[in-house]
Design a protein around this motif. Structure first.
Motif, PDB file in Angstrom:
ATOM      1  N   UNK A  21       0.831  -1.207   0.000  1.00  0.00           N
ATOM      2  CA  UNK A  21       0.000   0.000   0.000  1.00  0.00           C
ATOM      3  C   UNK A  21       0.859   1.247   0.000  1.00  0.00           C
ATOM      4  N   UNK A  22       0.311   2.303  -0.564  1.00  0.00           N
ATOM      5  CA  UNK A  22       0.955   3.608  -0.464  1.00  0.00           C
ATOM      6  C   UNK A  22       0.565   4.208   0.876  1.00  0.00           C
ATOM      7  N   UNK A  23       1.575   4.504   1.712  1.00  0.00           N
ATOM      8  CA  UNK A  23       1.313   4.988   3.060  1.00  0.00           C
ATOM      9  C   UNK A  23       1.944   6.364   3.268  1.00  0.00           C
ATOM     10  N   UNK A  24       1.240   7.209   4.019  1.00  0.00           N
ATOM     11  CA  UNK A  24       1.782   8.487   4.467  1.00  0.00           C
ATOM     12  C   UNK A  24       2.257   8.241   5.895  1.00  0.00           C
ATOM     13  N   UNK A  25       3.572   8.389   6.112  1.00  0.00           N
ATOM     14  CA  UNK A  25       4.163   8.084   7.419  1.00  0.00           C
ATOM     15  C   UNK A  25       4.659   9.361   8.093  1.00  0.00           C
ATOM     16  N   UNK A  26       4.396   9.443   9.404  1.00  0.00           N
ATOM     17  CA  UNK A  26       4.878  10.568  10.199  1.00  0.00           C
ATOM     18  C   UNK A  26       5.382  10.050  11.531  1.00  0.00           C
ATOM     19  N   UNK A  27       6.454  10.655  12.025  1.00  0.00           N
ATOM     20  CA  UNK A  27       6.983  10.310  13.340  1.00  0.00           C
ATOM     21  C   UNK A  27       7.253  11.592  14.105  1.00  0.00           C
ATOM     22  N   UNK A  28       7.031  11.530  15.417  1.00  0.00           N
ATOM     23  CA  UNK A  28       7.328  12.642  16.324  1.00  0.00           C
ATOM     24  C   UNK A  28       8.209  12.085  17.434  1.00  0.00           C
ATOM     25  N   UNK A  29       9.334  12.738  17.649  1.00  0.00           N
ATOM     26  CA  UNK A  29      10.279  12.268  18.656  1.00  0.00           C
ATOM     27  C   UNK A  29      10.669  13.458  19.528  1.00  0.00           C
ATOM     28  N   UNK A  30      10.680  13.240  20.833  1.00  0.00           N
ATOM     29  CA  UNK A  30      11.061  14.278  21.784  1.00  0.00           C
ATOM     30  C   UNK A  30      12.112  13.679  22.713  1.00  0.00           C
ATOM     31  N   UNK A  31      13.257  14.346  22.823  1.00  0.00           N
ATOM     32  CA  UNK A  31      14.314  13.805  23.672  1.00  0.00           C
ATOM     33  C   UNK A  31      15.186  14.907  24.255  1.00  0.00           C
ATOM     34  N   UNK A  32      16.009  14.511  25.213  1.00  0.00           N
ATOM     35  CA  UNK A  32      16.983  15.429  25.789  1.00  0.00           C
ATOM     36  C   UNK A  32      18.348  15.069  25.226  1.00  0.00           C
ATOM     37  N   UNK A 119      -0.733   6.090   7.532  1.00  0.00           N
ATOM     38  CA  UNK A 119      -2.105   6.088   7.042  1.00  0.00           C
ATOM     39  C   UNK A 119      -2.070   5.841   5.537  1.00  0.00           C
ATOM     40  N   UNK A 120      -3.013   5.035   5.075  1.00  0.00           N
ATOM     41  CA  UNK A 120      -3.063   4.758   3.638  1.00  0.00           C
ATOM     42  C   UNK A 120      -3.224   6.047   2.854  1.00  0.00           C
ATOM     43  N   UNK A 121      -2.518   6.137   1.753  1.00  0.00           N
ATOM     44  CA  UNK A 121      -2.534   7.297   0.863  1.00  0.00           C
ATOM     45  C   UNK A 121      -3.962   7.686   0.501  1.00  0.00           C
ATOM     46  N   UNK A 122      -4.777   6.696   0.154  1.00  0.00           N
ATOM     47  CA  UNK A 122      -6.140   6.975  -0.274  1.00  0.00           C
ATOM     48  C   UNK A 122      -6.962   7.624   0.845  1.00  0.00           C
ATOM     49  N   UNK A 123      -6.772   7.149   2.071  1.00  0.00           N
ATOM     50  CA  UNK A 123      -7.513   7.726   3.196  1.00  0.00           C
ATOM     51  C   UNK A 123      -7.043   9.139   3.498  1.00  0.00           C
ATOM     52  N   UNK A 124      -5.728   9.373   3.396  1.00  0.00           N
ATOM     53  CA  UNK A 124      -5.183  10.711   3.613  1.00  0.00           C
ATOM     54  C   UNK A 124      -5.725  11.663   2.551  1.00  0.00           C
ATOM     55  N   UNK A 158       3.887  13.439  -2.558  1.00  0.00           N
ATOM     56  CA  UNK A 158       5.157  13.800  -1.940  1.00  0.00           C
ATOM     57  C   UNK A 158       5.238  13.248  -0.525  1.00  0.00           C
ATOM     58  N   UNK A 159       4.124  13.292   0.191  1.00  0.00           N
ATOM     59  CA  UNK A 159       4.116  12.775   1.562  1.00  0.00           C
ATOM     60  C   UNK A 159       4.232  11.251   1.598  1.00  0.00           C
ATOM     61  N   UNK A 160       3.831  10.581   0.528  1.00  0.00           N
ATOM     62  CA  UNK A 160       4.019   9.133   0.441  1.00  0.00           C
ATOM     63  C   UNK A 160       5.507   8.832   0.216  1.00  0.00           C
TER      64      UNK A 160
END
Length: 187
Positions: A21-32, A119-124, A158-160
């Motif tokens: 599937x074509x997926x739109x992926x995002x990650x959030x990372x918080x660190x010291x 999230x699947x590209x189509x749903x995004x 582009x996000x995919x």
């Protein structure tokens, strides 16, 4: 002070359900980190080495407390408690995103938070279309609607291709000192 972080953050193995599937992926990372400025430069290098790019970088030295002491010659010495912090947004080719995130581990002293979404590209695309229909007036010309549709499709494609990784980090508070003019003494 001991380090507190995991061995790995994201599993580099691609889930078979996601592979087809074509997926739109995002990650959030918080660190010291130990040093905000050096860490930001390392993240830039890692993103370029991964074939990605830096979308945004903000570094702030937030002053939390300040005190001053008069010294000779109409000057004062100012001591400030400063909390260095940064936020960066990088775009990494999706197939290299997990590897990139795991390469951040040596830069971390404490991992405070991590989030990952796929999230699947189509749903995004459907979500964005619904958002468009709520913001585009009914009387908009069809050429304008076609342009909006084309631009939305290009943006989501582009996000995919490139995962969006938001990285927030800070370092322990530090004290900075500097001299200034004592206005009371001068007056």
């Amino acid at each position: 002070m001991t380090e507190q972080k995991p061995e790995t953050i994201l599993n580099p193995q691609v889930n078979p359900a996601e592979a087809s599937r074509s997926m739109v992926r995002e990650a959030h990372i918080l660190f010291q980190a130990k040093d905000v400025v050096k860490t930001a430069l390392e993240i830039e290098k890692l993103s370029l080495a991964s074939g990605g790019f830096l979308k945004q970088k903000n570094i702030d030295f937030a002053v939390r407390e300040s005190t001053s002491h008069p010294i000779a010659d109409g000057k004062i010495k100012i001591f400030e408690k400063v909390e260095p912090q940064a936020e960066m947004i990088v775009r990494i080719p999706s197939e290299k995103a997990a590897q990139f995130v795991n390469q951040l581990l040596p830069l971390m002293h404490f991992l405070n938070r991590q989030q990952y979404t796929a999230k699947r590209y189509e749903l995004k695309l459907l979500e964005e279309k619904i958002g468009q229909t709520q913001s585009v007036p009914d009387h908009a010309p069809s050429a304008q609607l076609n342009d909006i549709s084309r631009l939305t499709r290009l943006e989501v494609q582009d996000r995919v291709r490139y995962s969006t990784i938001v990285i927030g980090f800070n370092q322990p508070a530090t004290v900075r000192e500097h001299l200034d003019i004592n206005l009371d003494a001068v007056a």
